[in-house]
Write an enzyme that holds these catalytic residues in place. Structure first.
Site, PDB file in Angstrom:
ATOM      1  N   LYS A 190       0.838  -1.199   0.000  1.00 20.94           N
ATOM      2  CA  LYS A 190       0.000   0.000   0.000  1.00 20.94           C
ATOM      3  C   LYS A 190       0.877   1.254   0.000  1.00 20.94           C
ATOM      4  CE  LYS A 190      -3.946  -1.805   2.647  1.00 20.94           C
ATOM      5  NZ  LYS A 190      -4.974  -1.615   1.621  1.00 20.94           N
ATOM      6  N   ARG A 248     -10.473 -11.450   1.838  1.00 18.99           N
ATOM      7  CA  ARG A 248     -11.364 -12.473   1.260  1.00 18.99           C
ATOM      8  C   ARG A 248     -10.700 -13.840   1.239  1.00 18.99           C
ATOM      9  NH1 ARG A 248     -11.852  -8.896  -4.046  1.00 18.99           N
ATOM     10  NH2 ARG A 248     -11.379  -7.362  -2.438  1.00 18.99           N
TER      11      ARG A 248
END
Ligand code: BES
Ligand code: MN
Ligand code: ZN
Length: 503
Positions: free
Chosen positions: A279, A353
């Site tokens: 990130k 996920r």
């Protein structure tokens, strides 16, 4: 009118026992002056109606002239502070607005403003219930609001926020159960916030395990990396491969195993750097909050054991940090999940996920639940779509989704449905595996939900994307009763859902 004084103390009622105090006292209204030790009393007023309980207080202490001088009944959410010459030192009057517009949210937010107006030197605070809503519900909301308003993450600060240990609730109705429920839900929400607020070096998977094991009424199973490999949990194995802190899949089981299970699952990424798909550094500190889903499950399990419903609840918390390094999983990898479904890793930053996939499939296989709810700080796309005050809700079962939305109606934890149709499942088809872990920017919250749907089969399931609502950074959410940092979003919601859907 008779005002009964109910005592509530922070921290499981020990204070009351230690100080030889009964949980309630009977007082005639004329004696309200004598409520020993009260140095502040909060009461509520409306523009066009007045609670009888507030009238008793203002009459007894003869405060009308002073209130008039200060402009009369304060506007919604505003307070006036009245010194009283006899009885408690200070009376704080807070405005609730117009009678027909007063809802539970107005009660929470006005009351929290009054609580914050209490002088730090006050030790004993009384609150007069406004008697607008059913007694137990009102008492519950008042104690809950008191608990969450006075929370502060100040363990690492020299200057601590002080709040009175003891609160008295003045009412003429039976409200003991409401007080207890409010305390339990408030403390559980604050535990969630505490776990979420902890920096990633302290709020580790092992710290979650330790906290969970302190609860004697919960059966705990803790799986580690060896188990992930043995059991074929490729998502948990992949994401935790580059982690320095030992990863865990924690399973917390409460209640009667003969009853059909309600399963709750929370994303527990103790720090999300993005991994190899790293990130940008700006704002990365906020990714300690990527464990908010797991923290909500742990908080909810605590409240559920204390409330003791006739139910069977299984909480799953897949916990690991997501880190870059020579040993980390990489884009292009193909992972095989617990139920055999394979996923191509497009971005190692779509890690939530991947770990939820295994937790969902494993939990459903092992515990055969009748309903499944997961919570996750899953996508930035959900924040873009719904902002910081509403969480996204998706799922495969209208009935269950309606029940969870119903549970949210009385709390501040608002939900809004997002669609999960087949187009989104198409969008994450992979050329080399069954599915891929991102579908590009369009519909990012929905494709994440569609990914998860591959791991729940036909079992009724709802997914809550709490990325926008789980904490308050430099964000657009403002709730009077929530300070900076984690909000505890989902904790009360899960507890209310379990209580409403069990015996
Ligand atoms: N934990 C983040 C989602 C997130 C982002 C929550 C910002 C709260 C605020 C999640 O793991 C993530 O990185 N999601 C990516 C997915 C993308 C790579 C498909 C995102 O939303 O950008
Ligand atoms: Mn991520
Ligand atoms: Zn994440």
């Amino acid at each position: 009118m008779k005002l009964i004084v109910f005592l509530h103390s922070k921290g499981s009622g020990n204070f009351l026992k230690e100080h030889g105090l009964e949980p309630l006292m009977n007082l005639d209204s004329g004696k309200v002056k004598d409520i020993f030790g009260l140095d502040t009393v909060i009461c509520m007023e409306m523009e066009d109606a007045e609670p009888a309980s507030s009238r008793v207080l203002l009459d007894t202490l003869n405060l009308d002239p002073a209130m008039k001088r200060l402009g009369g009944v304060p506007r919604k959410g505003k307070t006036i502070i009245l010194p009283s010459m006899d009885g408690p030192g200070t009376v704080i009057v807070v405005g609730l607005g117009k009678r027909e517009k007063v809802d539970i949210e107005a009660l929470r937010s006005s009351l929290s403003t009054a609580i914050k107006a209490v002088s730090p030197s006050s030790k004993n605070v009384g609150i007069v219930l406004p008697e607008i809503f059913p007694a137990e519900a009102e008492a519950m909301e008042v104690v809950y609001t008191y608990e969450i308003t006075t929370y502060s993450f100040d363990e690492f600060k020299a200057e601590k926020k002080t709040s009175p240990d003891l609160m008295r609730i003045l009412s003429d109705r039976e409200i003991k159960q409401g007080i207890e429920k409010g305390r339990i839900m408030g403390e559980a929400t604050n535990l969630t916030r505490y776990l979420a607020d902890l920096p990633s070096s302290i709020g580790t998977p092992t710290f979650f395990e330790k906290t969970l094991r302190e609860n004697g009424k919960i059966a705990v199973t803790a799986l580690g990396r060896d188990d992930f490999i043995k059991l074929g949990m490729g998502g948990l194995e992949g994401v935790s491969r580059g982690a320095h802190e030992p990863a865990r899949l924690l399973i917390a089981e409460y209640g009667d195993r003969e009853l059909p299970a309600i399963m709750i699952v929370g994303k527990g990424i103790t720090f999300d750097s993005g991994g190899i798909s790293i990130k940008p550094s700006d704002g990365m500190q906020e990714m300690k909050f990527d464990k908010c889903g797991a923290a909500a499950v742990l908080g909810a399990m605590k409240a559920i054991t204390e409330l003791g419903p006739k139910a069977h609840v299984v909480g799953l918390m897949p916990l690991t940090e997501n880190m870059p390094g020579g040993g980390s999983y990489k884009p292009g990898e193909i992972l095989r999940h617990y139920n055999g479904v394979t996923s191509e890793v497009i971005s190692t930053d779509a890690e939530g996920r991947l770990v939820l996939a295994d937790a969902l499939a494993f939990g459903i296989d092992k515990y055969r639940p009748v309903s499944v709810i997961d919570l996750a700080t899953l996508t930035g796309a959900c924040v873009v779509a719904l902002g910081n005050n509403i969480a996204g809700v998706m799922g495969n079962n209208k009935d269950l989704q309606e029940k969870i939305i119903e549970a949210s109606r009385n709390t501040w934890e608002k939900l809004w449905p997002l669609p999960l149709d087949d187009d989104f499942r198409e969008q994450i088809r992979s050329d080399v595996a069954d599915i891929k872990n991102t579908g590009g920017r369009p519909g990012g919250a929905e494709t994440a939900g569609a990914f998860l749907s591959n791991f729940v089969g036909e079992v009724p399931w709802v997914h809550l994307d709490i990325a926008g609502t789980a904490w308050r950074g430099q964000k657009t959410s403002k709730k009077d009763y929530l300070g900076p940092g984690a909000t505890g979003f989902g904790t009360r919601l899960l507890v209310e859902f379990v209580m409403e859907n069990s015996g």
